[in-house]
Design a protein around this motif. Sequence first.
Motif, short mmCIF file in Angstrom:
data_model
loop_
_atom_site.label_atom_id
_atom_site.label_comp_id
_atom_site.label_asym_id
_atom_site.label_seq_id
_atom_site.Cartn_x
_atom_site.Cartn_y
_atom_site.Cartn_z
N ALA A 28 -93.55 -49.07 64.77
CA ALA A 28 -92.22 -49.65 65.01
C ALA A 28 -92.26 -51.17 65.04
O ALA A 28 -91.25 -51.83 64.78
N HIS A 29 -93.43 -51.75 65.35
CA HIS A 29 -93.56 -53.20 65.38
C HIS A 29 -93.85 -53.78 63.99
O HIS A 29 -93.94 -55.00 63.84
N LEU A 30 -94.02 -52.92 62.99
CA LEU A 30 -94.46 -53.36 61.66
C LEU A 30 -93.57 -52.80 60.56
O LEU A 30 -94.03 -52.59 59.44
N ALA A 31 -92.31 -52.54 60.87
CA ALA A 31 -91.44 -51.86 59.91
C ALA A 31 -91.40 -52.57 58.57
O ALA A 31 -91.56 -51.93 57.51
N ALA A 32 -91.19 -53.88 58.55
CA ALA A 32 -91.07 -54.61 57.28
C ALA A 32 -92.38 -54.56 56.51
O ALA A 32 -92.38 -54.39 55.28
N ALA A 33 -93.50 -54.71 57.20
CA ALA A 33 -94.80 -54.71 56.53
C ALA A 33 -95.15 -53.32 56.01
O ALA A 33 -95.61 -53.17 54.86
N LEU A 34 -94.92 -52.29 56.81
CA LEU A 34 -95.28 -50.94 56.38
C LEU A 34 -94.38 -50.44 55.26
O LEU A 34 -94.80 -49.61 54.44
N ASP A 35 -93.15 -50.95 55.19
CA ASP A 35 -92.29 -50.63 54.05
C ASP A 35 -92.96 -51.10 52.75
O ASP A 35 -92.91 -50.41 51.72
N LEU A 36 -93.59 -52.28 52.80
CA LEU A 36 -94.25 -52.81 51.60
C LEU A 36 -95.56 -52.08 51.32
O LEU A 36 -95.95 -51.92 50.15
N VAL A 37 -96.25 -51.67 52.37
CA VAL A 37 -97.45 -50.86 52.17
C VAL A 37 -97.08 -49.57 51.43
O VAL A 37 -97.78 -49.13 50.51
N GLU A 38 -95.97 -48.98 51.82
CA GLU A 38 -95.50 -47.78 51.12
C GLU A 38 -95.06 -48.11 49.69
O GLU A 38 -95.28 -47.32 48.77
N ALA A 39 -94.46 -49.28 49.51
CA ALA A 39 -94.07 -49.71 48.16
C ALA A 39 -95.29 -49.85 47.26
O ALA A 39 -95.20 -49.69 46.03
N SER A 40 -96.46 -50.15 47.86
CA SER A 40 -97.69 -50.27 47.08
C SER A 40 -98.23 -48.91 46.65
O SER A 40 -99.20 -48.84 45.89
N GLY A 41 -97.63 -47.83 47.15
CA GLY A 41 -98.04 -46.49 46.76
C GLY A 41 -98.73 -45.70 47.83
O GLY A 41 -99.02 -44.51 47.64
N ALA A 42 -99.02 -46.31 48.97
CA ALA A 42 -99.69 -45.60 50.06
C ALA A 42 -98.68 -44.80 50.87
O ALA A 42 -97.49 -45.07 50.86
N THR A 43 -99.20 -43.83 51.60
CA THR A 43 -98.38 -43.02 52.50
C THR A 43 -98.65 -43.44 53.93
O THR A 43 -99.81 -43.55 54.35
N VAL A 44 -97.60 -43.72 54.69
CA VAL A 44 -97.73 -44.13 56.09
C VAL A 44 -97.14 -43.04 56.97
O VAL A 44 -95.97 -42.65 56.79
N THR A 45 -97.93 -42.55 57.92
CA THR A 45 -97.44 -41.52 58.84
C THR A 45 -97.84 -41.87 60.27
O THR A 45 -98.93 -42.41 60.50
N ASP A 46 -96.96 -41.58 61.21
CA ASP A 46 -97.31 -41.75 62.61
C ASP A 46 -98.24 -40.63 63.06
O ASP A 46 -98.13 -39.49 62.58
N THR A 47 -99.15 -40.97 63.97
CA THR A 47 -100.06 -39.98 64.55
C THR A 47 -99.91 -40.03 66.07
O THR A 47 -99.22 -40.90 66.61
N ASP A 48 -100.61 -39.11 66.74
CA ASP A 48 -100.55 -39.10 68.20
C ASP A 48 -101.16 -40.36 68.80
O ASP A 48 -100.85 -40.74 69.93
N ARG A 49 -102.04 -41.02 68.03
CA ARG A 49 -102.78 -42.18 68.55
C ARG A 49 -102.37 -43.50 67.92
O ARG A 49 -102.86 -44.55 68.33
#
Length: 427
Positions: A261-282
């Motif tokens: 949640a603290h990295l929404a803008a950055a992780l959006d671009l990581v996903e744009a690069s083709g990677a998959t981002v998922t939340d985990t328990d940790r």
Amino acid sequence: MAERFRVVGGTALRGEVTVWGAKNSALKLMAAALLAVGRTRLTNVPAILDVTIMAELLRRLGCIVDYDAVAGVVEIEVPEQIGHRADYDLVRALRASTAVLGPLVARCGAADVAVPGGDAIGSRGLDLHAAGLAALGATVHVTHGFLVAEAPDGLHGAEIRLEFPSVGATENVLTAAVLATGTTRLENAAREPEIIDLADMLCSMGAHITGAGAGVIEIEGVDRLTPTRHAVVPDRIAAGTWAFAASATRGDIEVVGGRSAHLAAALDLVEASGATVTDTDRGFRVDSGGRRPRSFDVATLPYPGFPTDLQPFALACNAVAQGSAMITENLFEARFRTVQELNRLGAETRIDGHHVMVHGVERLSGAPVEASDIRAGAALVIAGLVAEGVTTVSGAQHIDRGYAGFAESLRGLGADVTREPDDDPFV
């Protein structure tokens, strides 16, 4: 002895890595401890050089500071009478030491803080800090290399609007206003999670603050604050570092302790690069699927926009991505010093003012490069992992200021990264 990182390319980073408390929060919380007489305890503190420097600054002001780097604990015993002068030898090494301005003016009625040095990433003047303190009733001027703020009769609440949502200015106004007479309304305040973390700690000390993180903060001054215990918020920049590292190296990393949640803008671009981002328990996980990243455009902006501290990692990722991308730096004019070093590794880039056009290549080639600041150094190490052969990154001390055990963390993800003496960092 100067040291450098030796990086052998060709490794996809896989596994898990833990992020500690945020450097950009821990240092400011340590400064805020000056506001209360007694012993304040901070936990989840990163084991980095900057914490050691801030601890020494607080000792020179008269505090007793115990720092257990292994446990991640800092305890600060603040006496009734403290000094109010922060000398140049420490301030030039740690720009964040200007965070003592607000607490010292509030506690002592005076602060003499050397005009800072720090990272080579462009002009970061103290005008907004000075204007904020002046609005609260302090007399502020620069003399003999020191920013001097004086308020012998105390501070008073004020209506303040920052010209720019500066994190440092927001923090100094906050830490000064909590002991001022009356109410302060701070508009166009920085909204970073580290601002919320500071406000939370101050409230646990007895401050009355509302609106932190929303752009408009109201502070009702109190007569005194009391010591507290507080856990530092996780480091979103370190977490973002590992996110881009996973994409760039075609890896798969779980970032334990990271808050997506603290990295929404950055992780959006990581996903744009083709990677998959998922939340985990940790924390969260970034899985590239073993694929070469796709190019993505970047424009740095104040939070919640894309952080300037992650711009070097976006550069490194785009350097080996499919396609071309435009990187726009809107905050610091000298933050493209990373580009010339990436070019030594074979990146194809072109700088035009505050833009960089990057055309991705399949793989970089190892070469000696030099870190100019914390994030540039770490990004060059990541770039070395996607380069053929060996890359050496001089200026290891820069990386040490922001990352605890960086080489060890990388080895835990499968990388061949070591530290070695750097007898001549320019060779």
